[in-house]
Design an enzyme around this catalytic site. Structure first.
Site, PDB file in Angstrom:
ATOM      1  CB  ALA A 177      16.667  23.747  51.618  1.00 28.63           C
ATOM      2  CB  THR A 178      11.657  25.688  50.160  1.00 30.69           C
ATOM      3  OG1 THR A 178      11.521  24.272  50.259  1.00 30.69           O
ATOM      4  CG2 THR A 178      10.709  26.229  49.108  1.00 30.69           C
ATOM      5  CG  ASN A 192      15.727  15.265  47.017  1.00 29.95           C
ATOM      6  OD1 ASN A 192      16.344  15.867  46.134  1.00 29.95           O
ATOM      7  ND2 ASN A 192      14.446  14.992  46.914  1.00 29.95           N
ATOM      8  CB  THR A 231      17.064  22.876  55.247  1.00 22.96           C
ATOM      9  OG1 THR A 231      15.899  23.089  56.046  1.00 22.96           O
ATOM     10  CG2 THR A 231      17.222  21.395  54.964  1.00 22.96           C
ATOM     11  CG  HIS A 267      13.673  19.942  58.100  1.00 23.83           C
ATOM     12  ND1 HIS A 267      13.047  18.832  57.580  1.00 23.83           N
ATOM     13  CD2 HIS A 267      13.679  20.860  57.114  1.00 23.83           C
ATOM     14  CE1 HIS A 267      12.678  19.087  56.337  1.00 23.83           C
ATOM     15  NE2 HIS A 267      13.055  20.310  56.023  1.00 23.83           N
ATOM     16  CB  THR A 291      11.573  39.667  63.857  1.00 25.56           C
ATOM     17  OG1 THR A 291      11.040  40.983  63.761  1.00 25.56           O
ATOM     18  CG2 THR A 291      12.113  39.419  65.247  1.00 25.56           C
ATOM     19  CB  CYS A 322       8.813  12.679  45.842  1.00 24.20           C
ATOM     20  SG  CYS A 322       9.943  11.855  46.933  1.00 24.20           S
TER      21      CYS A 322
END
Ligand SMILES: *Cc1c(COP(=O)(O)O)cnc(C)c1O
Length: 505
Positions: A76-77, A156, A204, A206, A244, A329
């Site tokens: 996502a970053t 988040n 994302t 994860h 790739t 954070c």
């Protein structure tokens, strides 16, 4: 992790990979597997390309996109950077004003800051105290030269949901590119990008039981001409994100999306029930504040601030629990959460907050463990602070329960005054079944004050919360023959009892 491993309630930070996803990934790595380069013209390349094609369809299906609208990235970053930098530069000829929200993830705020250094201006809107951005606030901030708005769906830190439909519609009416970071929403909430006025959406793997290091950017077909790449190379991903393709990462991401998709009709309700259970267990603690209360929220995130405790002490006593602290954070700066500050929390409350987040492998027993551990720690800290230092001031008399003592039942403490003003009083109550079971005190003051405190303390056992304060300072002065000029000291005693009552849920 072994049996003694902490209970993991930090799914908003990352999730364990589902074992089925791990197996899928393993099939793309070794000589027997589909290890080829998807750009190669031979059979190995074709096998890898087929896996990637399947994954692209799985990701697209989860969010209601066409497969060609999914661009794979490293997470996502990167998706946020591509969306924000790419859209800002592609539309700079139309205007150089950008808009976002102060509570966005750093992966949105940082590219905005970067663009401000290269000739763009940015506006950072503040949400209401419940965390929600009112569409009228956005409408008022849009300018003729605004070219990009980025507003996340699920936050988040707090789980608060923004009204993407209304916010996006304001942008679409004006031809402004609208991007949304949906890293916390995908796979946890139904999401249909074609039914929403969104141009660019970040995902994302994860955060939904897929691997770290892979994600996607949804680029609506109509938005493609308004997005430039930010890196250049072999032309993969329609030239938007060359390099790739990591077959194993993408195949894992695809299966993770399919698994989340299958559970979308049941899992959100299960997670919401866990969230309710957790909050019900914590809400009876006095001075516990739900962050984002009253706002629509994602099911798997609960953020609570605890008044009257030090944030670092709070987290350091919770070794058995893997959760995020208000300051974590931002740990490199030591600043309390900017997200909670934007919701109007003072920095102390922002620091003494915990984010609990859960997902596929979280059970009720994990939540119950968290409730017990947090309650014990908060009550323990409150019974200690700040009595520990003051209790050692010469002249303090009385007996408090030592903080190390295992707390049976609920311990409620309240205090008032200060050594500097010559009077300081602290009561500690052991409560249970709505009654005071036992009471102790510490007092610093004149002999009359000490006498009155000891006399009052003996009257507390058996009292209910409502009837905790036995009469008024004037009654006490009368009963204990306290000179009238010392009434002010008895008011401090009364304040200490009231503080106990306020802390007693
Ligand atoms: C986790 C997260 C990110 C960062 O995602 P990565 O894949 O780790 O780069 C961005 N935005 C939000 C809202 C997140 O929760």
């Amino acid at each position: 992790m072994n049996d003694a491993a902490p209970v993991y309630l930090d799914y908003a930070a990352t999730t364990p990979v589902d074992p089925r996803v791990a197996r899928e990934m393993q099939q793309c790595l070794t000589a027997e597997g589909d290890f080829g380069n998807a750009s190669s013209a031979h059979a190995y390349g074709a096998a890898a390309a087929a896996r990637i094609g399947r994954a692209r369809a799985q990701v697209a299906a989860l969010v209601g996109a066409d497969a060609q609208e999914i661009t794979f990235t490293s997470g996502a970053t990167e998706s946020n950077n591509l969306a924000i930098l790419g859209a800002a530069h592609a539309n700079a000829h139309r205007g150089r004003h950008l808009l976002t929200l102060r509570t966005e993830h750093k992966a949105v705020l940082d590219p905005y800051r970067h663009l401000e250094k290269s000739g763009f201006t940015a506006t950072y809107l503040t949400p209401a105290r419940n965390g929600v951005l009112e569409p009228a606030v956005l409408a008022a901030a849009l300018r003729p030269d605004t070219v990009l708005v980025s507003i996340m769906y699920a936050n988040n830190e707090t789980g608060v949901l923004q009204d993407i439909r209304a916010l996006g519609a304001l942008c679409r009416e004006r031809g402004i590119v609208f991007h949304s970071d949906c890293a916390q929403a995908a796979g946890k909430l139904a999401l249909d990008v074609h039914a929403l006025p969104v141009d660019l959406v970040s995902f994302t793997a994860h955060k939904l039981c897929g691997p770290k290091g892979v994600g996607a950017l949804y680029v609506a077909r109509s938005a493609r001409p308004r997005l430039w790449p930010v890196s250049f190379g072999g032309g993969q991903e329609q030239g938007l994100r060359p390099g790739t393709l990591p077959t194993h990462q993408i195949a894992g991401f695809g299966l993770a999306c399919e698994l989340a998709h299958r559970e979308l009709s049941t899992e959100p309700a299960r997670l919401e029930a866990l969230r309710v259970r957790l909050w019900e267990g914590l809400a009876t603690l006095p001075d516990a504040h739900l962050n984002g209360a009253g706002a629509p929220h994602a099911p798997g995130i609960l953020n609570v601030s605890f008044g009257g405790v030090d944030g670092e002490s709070l987290i350091s006593g919770l070794e058995g629990l893997a959760v995020s602290a208000g300051a974590a954070c931002n740990s490199e700066t030591g600043e309390p959460s900017y997200v909670l500050r934007a919701l109007g929390r003072d920095s102390r409350l922002a620091e003494s907050s915990l984010r609990f987040s859960f997902g596929r492998f979280t059970r009720e027993s994990d939540v119950d463990f968290a409730v017990r551990a947090v309650r014990r720690q908060v009550l323990r800290l409150r019974s200690m602070s700040p009595a520990a230092p003051i209790a050692s001031v010469p002249g303090v008399v009385g007996a408090a329960w030592p903080p190390e003592e295992e707390i049976a039942g609920e311990l409620v403490a309240g205090e008032a005054g200060s050594p500097a003003e010559g009077t300081w009083v602290r009561f500690q109550l052991r409560v249970g079944a709505g009654k005071v079971k036992d009471a102790r005190f510490l007092v610093l003051g004149c002999p009359h004050t000490m006498d009155t405190v000891a006399w009052l303390c003996a009257q507390l056992p058996g009292r209910s919360r409502e009837a905790l304060v036995p009469g008024s300072p004037a009654d006490w002065a009368e009963a204990r023959a306290v000179p009238v000029e010392k009434l002010g000291r008895l008011l401090v005693v009364e304040d200490a009892l009231r503080a106990c009552r306020a802390r007693w849920a």
